[in-house]
Design a protein around this motif. Structure first.
Motif, PDB file in Angstrom:
ATOM      1  N   ALA A 160      66.636  36.053  -6.268  1.00 21.26           N
ATOM      2  CA  ALA A 160      66.809  34.618  -6.077  1.00 21.26           C
ATOM      3  C   ALA A 160      66.038  34.158  -4.849  1.00 21.26           C
ATOM      4  CB  ALA A 160      68.292  34.307  -5.897  1.00 21.26           C
ATOM      5  N   ALA A 161      65.696  32.876  -4.820  1.00 23.43           N
ATOM      6  CA  ALA A 161      65.089  32.275  -3.635  1.00 23.43           C
ATOM      7  C   ALA A 161      66.058  32.383  -2.463  1.00 23.43           C
ATOM      8  CB  ALA A 161      64.763  30.806  -3.905  1.00 23.43           C
ATOM      9  N   CYS A 162      65.526  32.539  -1.261  1.00 23.83           N
ATOM     10  CA  CYS A 162      66.412  32.513  -0.097  1.00 23.83           C
ATOM     11  C   CYS A 162      66.964  31.098   0.082  1.00 23.83           C
ATOM     12  CB  CYS A 162      65.693  33.018   1.161  1.00 23.83           C
ATOM     13  SG  CYS A 162      64.269  32.038   1.686  1.00 23.83           S
ATOM     14  N   ASP A 163      68.145  31.018   0.645  1.00 23.49           N
ATOM     15  CA  ASP A 163      68.882  29.757   0.749  1.00 23.49           C
ATOM     16  C   ASP A 163      69.747  29.847   2.006  1.00 23.49           C
ATOM     17  OD1 ASP A 163      70.964  31.500  -0.024  1.00 23.49           O
ATOM     18  OD2 ASP A 163      70.785  30.925  -2.126  1.00 23.49           O
ATOM     19  N   ARG A 200      72.082  32.767   2.167  1.00 22.10           N
ATOM     20  CA  ARG A 200      71.432  34.056   2.383  1.00 22.10           C
ATOM     21  C   ARG A 200      71.312  34.330   3.880  1.00 22.10           C
ATOM     22  NH1 ARG A 200      70.207  39.300   1.380  1.00 22.10           N
ATOM     23  NH2 ARG A 200      67.994  39.726   1.046  1.00 22.10           N
TER      24      ARG A 200
END
Lengths: 202, 202
Positions: free
Chosen positions: A96-99, A102
């Protein structure tokens, strides 16, 4: 190499969008080396359709993309094709994309730039405030898979000027985020800039 | 083995939902053997938060789930924990749910049951008409990954009565679809029924 029709620098830790007409190609370039680019692609006519890693894996029967193969949407239609790879060849389709969550999980307090925020901002500037956040195609990201299924988080091996060229099959909005991850070492703990170029028609 | 508090048979090719309070466990049982169950879990208080394969892989640093490890949401919070595995141990976290487009691509003409439709129907019956379709946790699904990253689509190896037990960390809506795939041989080309049981508190 085709001429460049449009060239956008993506500063370190930021994201940018580019409209890519169907049939046209674009190149994502790692300007300084060792930098991951989170790539998202949405159908320009209906952004609820987007490049989907889980549909692409089932379509190409592989974990990771290969030259000449398509990336398909959540409606199983090719949206991009992987045309040319001028990089060491590591591109992740698992993470998943970092957010913000995260980074909180990694011990960061307060705000930290993230690929999810970069995506939302870039799409918001085009009037698409309310999007699903797809799992990105993580260009240059080096996630080795061990025989027991465990994943590594290795520094990107790209050199300055390395790049990946993709062709739009559908008219699409492409967003690329110069990944701000500086704790897990995928960017060598030193996020840097990228560039995206819309290539002139062949 | 704890007593069963609620037991729902999931007919072949159909899906069913179950509300699982935080802290309670449930078991998905393959009644006839060789059957895949697509498992989805949504935060009961906000269905825009759901178990996410791409966030879970990055959280546990593995392709596939392991006993004692969590499944996390798209907000990186544990929602389920894998408590007990009474099956040969194959559970896929790589492939999208089957959908109408999947079957059209396999040459089917007209309607075909699918896990995505089963999910939408089960959630719609609870008043959640407009959901994101997460990538499922595919219980009992046998997708071997070769060293070169290519994926196989092998028949489920479960015997009648095999099952997987998960514990809800968040209050959640669980949906299980008895996968209707009858062309690719993951269900031995013979979709059959499943069962989901809410187990009594320990």
């Amino acid at each position: 190499m085709p001429d460049t029709a449009e060239r956008i620098v993506i500063p370190a830790r930021e994201g940018r969008s580019l409209h890519v007409p169907a049939g046209r190609s674009f190149r994502v370039t790692d300007r300084e080396g060792g930098q991951v680019g989170d790539l998202f692609a949405f159908n320009a006519e209906d952004v609820s359709e987007y490049a989907s890693a889980e549909h692409t894996r089932a379509f190409v029967d592989r974990l990771f993309p290969r030259i000449g193969e398509p990336f398909v949407t959540n409606r199983r239609r090719p949206i991009l094709e992987f045309e040319r790879d001028e990089s060491p060849g590591h591109h992740d389709m698992l993470c998943a994309a970092c957010d913000p969550e995260r980074f909180w999980g990694l011990g960061v307090e307060g705000w930290h730039a993230s690929c999810e925020e970069n995506l939302r901002k870039a799409m918001g500037e085009l009037g698409h405030e309310d999007i699903e956040v797809p799992q990105p195609i993580n260009l240059f990201m080096n996630i080795p898979v061990a025989p027991d299924g465990s994943l590594g988080w290795e520094p990107a091996e790209t050199k300055p000027g390395d790049g990946a060229t993709l062709r739009a099959v559908l008219d699409c909005i492409v967003v690329v985020s110069a990944c701000p991850q500086d704790i897990v070492p995928i960017n060598g703990c030193n996020p840097t800039s990228l560039e995206i170029e819309l290539l002139a028609p062949n």
